[in-house]
Design a protein around this motif. Structure first.
Motif, PDB file in Angstrom:
ATOM      1  N   VAL A  30       0.905  -1.262  -0.024  1.00 17.85           N
ATOM      2  CA  VAL A  30       0.115  -0.083   0.093  1.00 17.85           C
ATOM      3  C   VAL A  30       0.790   1.289   0.066  1.00 17.85           C
ATOM      4  CG1 VAL A  30      -1.928   1.305   1.329  1.00 17.85           C
ATOM      5  CG2 VAL A  30      -1.838  -1.397   1.116  1.00 17.85           C
ATOM      6  N   ARG A  31       0.588   1.843  -0.937  1.00 15.07           N
ATOM      7  CA  ARG A  31       1.358   3.260  -1.319  1.00 15.07           C
ATOM      8  C   ARG A  31       0.793   4.669  -0.896  1.00 15.07           C
ATOM      9  NH1 ARG A  31       3.827   5.391  -7.060  1.00 15.07           N
ATOM     10  NH2 ARG A  31       5.653   6.681  -6.243  1.00 15.07           N
ATOM     11  N   LEU A  32       0.781   5.195   0.387  1.00 13.07           N
ATOM     12  CA  LEU A  32       0.042   6.100   0.727  1.00 13.07           C
ATOM     13  C   LEU A  32       0.836   7.475   0.704  1.00 13.07           C
ATOM     14  CD1 LEU A  32      -1.377   4.881   4.124  1.00 13.07           C
ATOM     15  CD2 LEU A  32      -2.358   4.703   1.898  1.00 13.07           C
ATOM     16  N   LEU A  33       0.073   8.661   0.090  1.00 15.28           N
ATOM     17  CA  LEU A  33       0.414   9.880   0.117  1.00 15.28           C
ATOM     18  C   LEU A  33      -0.455  10.712   1.162  1.00 15.28           C
ATOM     19  CD1 LEU A  33       1.933  12.304  -0.980  1.00 15.28           C
ATOM     20  CD2 LEU A  33       0.001  12.504  -2.795  1.00 15.28           C
ATOM     21  N   ASP A  34       0.058  11.243   2.360  1.00 15.29           N
ATOM     22  CA  ASP A  34      -0.633  11.909   3.464  1.00 15.29           C
ATOM     23  C   ASP A  34      -0.463  13.449   3.195  1.00 15.29           C
ATOM     24  OD1 ASP A  34      -1.585  13.138   5.932  1.00 15.29           O
ATOM     25  OD2 ASP A  34      -1.544  10.944   6.726  1.00 15.29           O
ATOM     26  N   VAL A  35      -1.556  14.083   2.926  1.00 13.62           N
ATOM     27  CA  VAL A  35      -1.320  15.627   2.677  1.00 13.62           C
ATOM     28  C   VAL A  35      -1.934  16.435   3.532  1.00 13.62           C
ATOM     29  CG1 VAL A  35      -1.815  15.165   0.078  1.00 13.62           C
ATOM     30  CG2 VAL A  35      -3.720  15.472   1.672  1.00 13.62           C
ATOM     31  N   ARG A  36      -1.854  15.784   5.111  1.00 15.52           N
ATOM     32  CA  ARG A  36      -2.164  16.631   6.067  1.00 15.52           C
ATOM     33  C   ARG A  36      -0.708  17.473   6.314  1.00 15.52           C
ATOM     34  NH1 ARG A  36      -3.803  12.650  10.556  1.00 15.52           N
ATOM     35  NH2 ARG A  36      -2.094  11.247   9.453  1.00 15.52           N
ATOM     36  N   ASP A  37      -0.914  18.151   7.245  1.00 20.70           N
ATOM     37  CA  ASP A  37       0.577  18.942   7.839  1.00 20.70           C
ATOM     38  C   ASP A  37       1.526  17.839   8.594  1.00 20.70           C
ATOM     39  OD1 ASP A  37      -0.494  21.627   6.883  1.00 20.70           O
ATOM     40  OD2 ASP A  37      -1.258  22.163   8.863  1.00 20.70           O
ATOM     41  N   ALA A  53       4.582   5.038   3.362  1.00 16.46           N
ATOM     42  CA  ALA A  53       3.774   6.433   3.409  1.00 16.46           C
ATOM     43  C   ALA A  53       4.632   7.554   3.655  1.00 16.46           C
ATOM     44  CB  ALA A  53       3.084   6.390   4.937  1.00 16.46           C
ATOM     45  N   THR A  54       4.302   8.575   2.617  1.00 12.70           N
ATOM     46  CA  THR A  54       4.758   9.843   2.470  1.00 12.70           C
ATOM     47  C   THR A  54       3.970  11.002   2.756  1.00 12.70           C
ATOM     48  OG1 THR A  54       6.187   8.779   0.582  1.00 12.70           O
ATOM     49  CG2 THR A  54       5.992  11.283   0.736  1.00 12.70           C
ATOM     50  N   GLN A  55       4.754  11.790   3.599  1.00 11.14           N
ATOM     51  CA  GLN A  55       3.848  13.087   3.819  1.00 11.14           C
ATOM     52  C   GLN A  55       4.220  14.337   3.270  1.00 11.14           C
ATOM     53  OE1 GLN A  55       5.043  15.865   5.711  1.00 11.14           O
ATOM     54  NE2 GLN A  55       3.127  17.111   5.593  1.00 11.14           N
ATOM     55  N   LEU A  56       3.283  14.919   2.228  1.00  9.36           N
ATOM     56  CA  LEU A  56       3.656  16.007   1.646  1.00  9.36           C
ATOM     57  C   LEU A  56       2.546  17.033   1.890  1.00  9.36           C
ATOM     58  CD1 LEU A  56       4.897  14.757  -1.760  1.00  9.36           C
ATOM     59  CD2 LEU A  56       6.481  16.091  -0.044  1.00  9.36           C
ATOM     60  N   PRO A  57       2.594  18.162   2.450  1.00 11.38           N
ATOM     61  CA  PRO A  57       1.349  19.050   2.575  1.00 11.38           C
ATOM     62  C   PRO A  57       0.633  19.489   1.503  1.00 11.38           C
ATOM     63  CG  PRO A  57       3.400  20.214   2.920  1.00 11.38           C
ATOM     64  CD  PRO A  57       3.740  19.012   2.665  1.00 11.38           C
ATOM     65  N   ASP A  72       7.125  16.681 -10.321  1.00  7.84           N
ATOM     66  CA  ASP A  72       8.221  16.741  -9.391  1.00  7.84           C
ATOM     67  C   ASP A  72       7.769  16.175  -7.911  1.00  7.84           C
ATOM     68  OD1 ASP A  72       9.930  17.795 -11.398  1.00  7.84           O
ATOM     69  OD2 ASP A  72       9.492  19.843 -10.967  1.00  7.84           O
ATOM     70  N   LEU A  73       6.608  16.786  -7.656  1.00 12.40           N
ATOM     71  CA  LEU A  73       5.992  16.242  -6.484  1.00 12.40           C
ATOM     72  C   LEU A  73       5.784  14.646  -6.377  1.00 12.40           C
ATOM     73  CD1 LEU A  73       3.594  18.787  -4.922  1.00 12.40           C
ATOM     74  CD2 LEU A  73       5.588  18.410  -4.375  1.00 12.40           C
ATOM     75  N   VAL A  74       5.258  14.120  -7.539  1.00 14.32           N
ATOM     76  CA  VAL A  74       4.967  12.807  -7.410  1.00 14.32           C
ATOM     77  C   VAL A  74       6.332  11.814  -7.491  1.00 14.32           C
ATOM     78  CG1 VAL A  74       4.453  10.730  -9.034  1.00 14.32           C
ATOM     79  CG2 VAL A  74       2.994  12.801  -8.865  1.00 14.32           C
ATOM     80  N   ALA A  75       7.412  12.301  -7.919  1.00  9.81           N
ATOM     81  CA  ALA A  75       8.802  11.898  -7.789  1.00  9.81           C
ATOM     82  C   ALA A  75       9.027  11.836  -6.480  1.00  9.81           C
ATOM     83  CB  ALA A  75       9.839  12.471  -8.572  1.00  9.81           C
ATOM     84  N   ASP A  76       8.552  12.557  -5.601  1.00  8.96           N
ATOM     85  CA  ASP A  76       8.989  12.666  -4.214  1.00  8.96           C
ATOM     86  C   ASP A  76       8.165  11.512  -3.310  1.00  8.96           C
ATOM     87  OD1 ASP A  76      10.889  14.445  -4.383  1.00  8.96           O
ATOM     88  OD2 ASP A  76       9.553  16.204  -3.972  1.00  8.96           O
ATOM     89  N   VAL A  77       7.421  10.829  -3.718  1.00 12.11           N
ATOM     90  CA  VAL A  77       6.228   9.734  -3.199  1.00 12.11           C
ATOM     91  C   VAL A  77       7.005   8.583  -3.154  1.00 12.11           C
ATOM     92  CG1 VAL A  77       4.158   8.877  -3.233  1.00 12.11           C
ATOM     93  CG2 VAL A  77       4.325  11.096  -3.720  1.00 12.11           C
ATOM     94  N   ASP A  78       7.396   8.019  -1.952  1.00 10.50           N
ATOM     95  CA  ASP A  78       7.995   6.814  -1.858  1.00 10.50           C
ATOM     96  C   ASP A  78       7.224   5.453  -2.370  1.00 10.50           C
ATOM     97  OD1 ASP A  78      10.168   8.012  -0.825  1.00 10.50           O
ATOM     98  OD2 ASP A  78       9.465   7.804   1.152  1.00 10.50           O
ATOM     99  N   GLY A  79       8.084   4.608  -2.746  1.00  6.25           N
ATOM    100  CA  GLY A  79       7.203   3.443  -3.010  1.00  6.25           C
ATOM    101  C   GLY A  79       6.838   3.296  -4.630  1.00  6.25           C
ATOM    102  N   GLY A  81       3.499   1.561  -7.350  1.00  2.40           N
ATOM    103  CA  GLY A  81       2.358   1.282  -7.630  1.00  2.40           C
ATOM    104  C   GLY A  81       1.252   2.467  -7.398  1.00  2.40           C
ATOM    105  N   PRO A  82       0.032   2.296  -7.298  1.00  2.00           N
ATOM    106  CA  PRO A  82      -1.098   3.113  -7.306  1.00  2.00           C
ATOM    107  C   PRO A  82      -0.833   3.918  -5.914  1.00  2.00           C
ATOM    108  CG  PRO A  82      -2.014   1.086  -7.854  1.00  2.00           C
ATOM    109  CD  PRO A  82      -0.659   0.794  -7.611  1.00  2.00           C
ATOM    110  N   ILE A  83      -1.162   5.130  -6.263  1.00  2.00           N
ATOM    111  CA  ILE A  83      -1.180   6.107  -5.103  1.00  2.00           C
ATOM    112  C   ILE A  83      -2.572   6.357  -4.180  1.00  2.00           C
ATOM    113  CG2 ILE A  83      -0.463   8.232  -3.889  1.00  2.00           C
ATOM    114  CD1 ILE A  83       1.606   8.467  -6.354  1.00  2.00           C
ATOM    115  N   THR A  84      -2.596   5.676  -2.821  1.00  2.00           N
ATOM    116  CA  THR A  84      -3.723   6.384  -2.199  1.00  2.00           C
ATOM    117  C   THR A  84      -3.625   7.501  -1.244  1.00  2.00           C
ATOM    118  OG1 THR A  84      -4.347   4.067  -1.982  1.00  2.00           O
ATOM    119  CG2 THR A  84      -5.512   5.551  -0.430  1.00  2.00           C
ATOM    120  N   VAL A  85      -4.539   8.515  -1.570  1.00  2.00           N
ATOM    121  CA  VAL A  85      -4.237   9.897  -1.023  1.00  2.00           C
ATOM    122  C   VAL A  85      -4.948  10.024   0.279  1.00  2.00           C
ATOM    123  CG1 VAL A  85      -3.878  12.492  -1.391  1.00  2.00           C
ATOM    124  CG2 VAL A  85      -3.861  10.918  -3.257  1.00  2.00           C
ATOM    125  N   VAL A  86      -4.441  10.432   1.316  1.00  2.00           N
ATOM    126  CA  VAL A  86      -5.000  10.500   2.631  1.00  2.00           C
ATOM    127  C   VAL A  86      -5.055  11.931   3.117  1.00  2.00           C
ATOM    128  CG1 VAL A  86      -5.038   9.784   4.845  1.00  2.00           C
ATOM    129  CG2 VAL A  86      -4.312   8.074   3.065  1.00  2.00           C
TER     130      VAL A  86
END
Length: 393
Positions: A30-37, A53-57, A72-79, A81-86
């Motif tokens: 599971v590849r998560l992108l958490d956009v909280r602070d 899990a990667t945190q990007l505000p 460029d931001l997508v390149a900073d998301v670890d992992g 496969g598909p990205i689930t945004v939280v």
């Protein structure tokens, strides 16, 4: 009121909290992108052995939309496969998921965000020779509650207010009437469901007398250490287990010990939430006595059903977070420590206190109140009721 974002991008697929949990249980990546602070992410986020899990505000994605810097931001998301945004409520994450899709990224939104994750509540049946025992699991916080059913009657132990109706409905599904609601102690990490079950379902509230002595202000049946509670043809037998709090009490149902916040599968209770740091050593000494003396008469095959679990713990084959007492005696070094070594160890490495602990305790004592939305917000996040892990040396 939901926030409005400019120029919403393409429609996005959503993933429910239940679907995400099924993937985690299956060990899927599971590849998560958490956009909280950052501070929100660090306090509480979805984790697990198969999670990256990667945190990007969120603000970065608003800026990237204007500057065409999304790739460029997508390149900073670890992992991979598909990205689930939280996010917190599934709103800003929905915007980001759509933005990613507009840029050719396989993405989906976690529906309702972390609050949707907090409303996920699963159940599994515990093996018990004396009654039907159902364990409720809240993955967002690791809270565990129990429904005990026998011959047309039921009792719920450590109910959560957010799920009060669920217990009554499940009792009915077992052709039983929910008669009692019990807390093992005055909780500091979640809002108890006792009063809600009284008001909405006419259930009799029960507290150990030692717990009620902390200053509970609402009407409650106080159960002494030498009293039992009959539920159908079975009984809940109290066992004093102080240490986490002065009033902490376990309940034995046949060969199962509903241990509350005294003994967990990877650690033992923290001793500082009732009297603070100053009172922690005395409660730690009491907890050592609980482990080495009060639990000593129970046989190794006693099945321990704790009040919480952590993400690092594996479930039993039946899907429950339970383990034989003998296994825990071998697994946890706390059982082999002398008293003062135990006190020094447990007081030296105390985790952060649960969020809003003073307000939650006040609500559970009845000296304060909170509406449903406020109560739900108060308990968001990890429970932190255990001490640091105490694996055997």
């Amino acid at each position: 009121m939901a926030e409005e974002y400019p120029d919403p991008p393409a429609a996005h697929p959503s993933l429910s909290a239940a679907d995400l949990k099924r993937r985690l249980d299956a060990g899927e990546s599971v590849r998560l992108l958490d956009v909280r602070d950052r501070n929100e992410f660090e306090q509480w986020h979805i984790d697990g052995p198969s999670v990256t899990a990667t945190q990007l505000p969120f603000a970065k994605f608003l800026q990237a939309k204007v500057t065409d810097g999304v790739d460029d931001l997508v390149a900073d998301v670890d992992g991979d496969g598909p990205i689930t945004v939280v996010c917190g409520r599934g709103e800003s994450s929905g915007f980001v998921a759509g933005l990613l899709i507009d840029h050719g990224v396989d993405a989906r939104n976690l529906a309702d965000g972390m609050r949707g994750w907090a409303r996920l509540y699963e159940s599994h049946e515990v093996s018990c020779d004396a009654a039907t025992v159902v364990q409720y699991q809240r993955p967002s916080s690791g809270c565990l509650s129990y429904l005990v059913v026998s011959d047309g009657e039921a009792a719920v132990v450590d109910p959560l207010r957010a799920f009060a109706d669920r217990y009554a409905d499940d009792a009915a599904d077992h052709n039983s009437t929910l008669r009692y609601a019990l807390d093992t102690h005055v909780h500091a990490d979640h809002v108890s469901g006792l009063r809600r079950l009284v008001d909405d379902h006419g259930v009799e509230p029960v507290l150990p007398a030692r717990a009620a002595d902390r200053g509970v202000t609402f009407d409650v049946t106080e159960l002494g250490d030498d009293e039992t509670l009959a539920v159908g043809s079975t009984t809940l037998d109290p066992i004093p287990l102080p240490g986490h709090t002065t009033g902490m009490t376990g309940f034995r149902v046949g060969g199962v010990l509903l241990a509350g916040d005294s003994l967990f599968l990877e650690s033992v209770a923290r001793p500082d939430l009732e009297e603070g740091d100053a009172g922690a050593p005395d409660l730690a000494r009491s907890l050592h006595e609980t482990l080495t003396e009060r639990l000593a008469p129970l046989p190794d095959e006693t099945l321990v059903a704790p009040g919480h679990y952590s993400e690092s713990v594996d479930r039993a084959d039946d899907g429950t977070y339970t383990a034989p007492l003998g296994t825990l005696r071998e697994r946890l070094s706390a059982f082999d420590m002398d008293r003062e070594t135990f006190v020094e160890r447990i007081c030296a490495d105390v985790p952060p206190r649960p969020a809003n602990v003073e307000r939650i305790i006040a609500v559970n004592l009845g000296t304060d109140d909170a509406d449903d939305d406020t109560a739900f917000e108060l308990e968001l996040g990890p429970n932190n009721c255990a001490a640091a892990p105490m694996d055997a040396a």
